[in-house]
Motif scaffolding. Sequence first.
Motif, PDB file in Angstrom:
ATOM      1  N   TYR A 183      -1.621  -0.388  12.052  1.00 27.29           N
ATOM      2  CA  TYR A 183      -1.724  -0.127  10.617  1.00 27.29           C
ATOM      3  C   TYR A 183      -0.433   0.484  10.063  1.00 27.29           C
ATOM      4  N   SER A 190      -8.446  -2.320   5.137  1.00 23.92           N
ATOM      5  CA  SER A 190      -8.045  -1.147   4.369  1.00 23.92           C
ATOM      6  C   SER A 190      -9.153  -0.729   3.406  1.00 23.92           C
ATOM      7  N   GLN A 218     -12.151   0.907   5.510  1.00 23.52           N
ATOM      8  CA  GLN A 218     -11.889   2.247   6.016  1.00 23.52           C
ATOM      9  C   GLN A 218     -11.866   3.279   4.896  1.00 23.52           C
ATOM     10  N   TRP A 232       0.825  -1.193   0.000  1.00 21.81           N
ATOM     11  CA  TRP A 232       0.000   0.000   0.000  1.00 21.81           C
ATOM     12  C   TRP A 232       0.866   1.253   0.000  1.00 21.81           C
ATOM     13  N   THR A 246      -6.353   4.295   6.173  1.00 21.68           N
ATOM     14  CA  THR A 246      -6.827   3.119   6.902  1.00 21.68           C
ATOM     15  C   THR A 246      -6.663   3.309   8.401  1.00 21.68           C
TER      16      THR A 246
END
Length: 566
Positions: free
Chosen positions: A237, A168, A171, A34, A42
């Motif tokens: 995260y 992810s 969110q 990501w 997220t």
Amino acid sequence: MPRQTSDASTTTRAADETLEDYTLRFAPRGYRRWSPPVVATTALGGIAYLADFSIGAGIGLTHGTSNALLGIAVAALIIFTTGLPIAYYCARYNIDLDLVTRGSGFGYYGSVLTSVIFGSFTFIFFATEGAIMAQGLRVGLGIPLWLGYLITTLIVIPLVVYGMSALSKLQVWTTPVWLLLMVAPMAYLVLSDPGSLGEWLAFAGRDGSGGVSVAAVLLGAGVALSLMAQIGEQVDYLRFMPPKTRENSRRWWISVVAAGPGWVVFGALKQATGAFLAFFVLGLAGSAATEPVEQFLGVYGLFLPGWLAVALAVVLVVVSQIKINVTNAYSGSLTWTNSATRLTRRYPGRNVFVFGNLAVALVLMEANMFAFLNSVLSFYANTAIAWVVTVASDIVLNKYLLRLSPRVPEYRRGMLHPINPVGVISFSAASVISIAMYFGALGSALQPYSPIAAVLLALVLPPMVAIATRGRFYLRRTDDGIPEPRFDSTGTPVATAYRCHVCGQDFERPDVLACPTHEDVVCSLCVTTDRSGTHLLPAQSTPLPRAGFRHGNGHDDRDGEPLLKN
């Protein structure tokens, strides 16, 4: 030999089950696909919770607006300052706060103390947020509270069992809806009735003190400081951040700061908003001013038909609570799994603790914990503060300024001492003394200062204990037996893959060690679940035979160098 076969089967299953979210271990570069903004979005999705509104409402109604705002600001400043080094450390080295805690003063087993604190945080706040959602379902749909509690618990299960990949997406997709429903009514209220702000700022509170009171400010700050442990959920995260490079440095830093300690900026704004809405709704309806669903229902009702106001208030509550409670359930399952695996040397599976955490939260909701929320948070704040500030102090003072603690992180069994007095003594002393102050054992005059005492003690004790012990209890070994360094010249974790000879999986360099018995490589989780000690590295002074190691492609690299240096 049958015992070894059984252990190998267990560790292979454990390794397979942790590859979705890398429970208990370093998050490898190959999984961290990501971008920094996606990881940050997220992480920030988890702060959609509405407990901030209740906390701000309780502080504001009790102590008045001026004291509430100052208390919220004091807490936010402390949380931001202590959260910044922790967020950087977790994002830079791609490990969660529990793994950081092990090497930042607590030791391999000593950090179980703080895991209990953080695990308690997750189910306390799950229960708090679940109660708020149940109140919304009762107002909007007429569902009784006991059934609403059950619904709020069950609804997160299919979302949280899949780890980071599912979370992810959830969110990112729900954030625009949440922002619109949150901001629109507030903007209308301020624009349509600007005089209400002045009335709110002059509100003296139920205690009628009127002016600014240091005791009231610190009491309010103590409640808000209970949220300090939220940094643990944020970095669950942030550990999936990509490597920091020259090209992405600016976005990387913005994302880490915004989604790490920056969560408290949004949290403080929500607390202040909750204090304002409570004052507004109290004047409007005279009751239920601390319940978020009633707060937003009162504002929506000013400019929307009744049925639509109820519908939007319920949607806001449901979206907010799902966003935060999947985070609570996810982070709670990680920390309880972590502790149980270390203590029992068996991997029970993360989903076992998903259900366990949810069961405890459901019991708390059914016991109506929401009714005495501020009392619970005020007490809990002292232990949360002691833990987070102790870790932050070790990172900033002991690692970077005084060089008493190893700067690079270490969390693997065999590399750390079981107990490190630096963190354990500092945390215990700060917790016990501040809790004693909170309950008035040191006199009523000092009672409001318990959270500040926790901050100061946890700040100064780690360097003092580290100096007294000369930093001897941080590392059991300085060499894990593999010639290749764990970090490159820029401090970035090395991505070379190695094959674990126990579970047969490939893991990147920071997550493996040499196996002294089999003259091969073993991953950190297989060492954690090793009940016989076969794979445990000896103390630094013990010599071992020469051996080779296998890269992830199966290549046997024997260059004549000792596998373990002494």
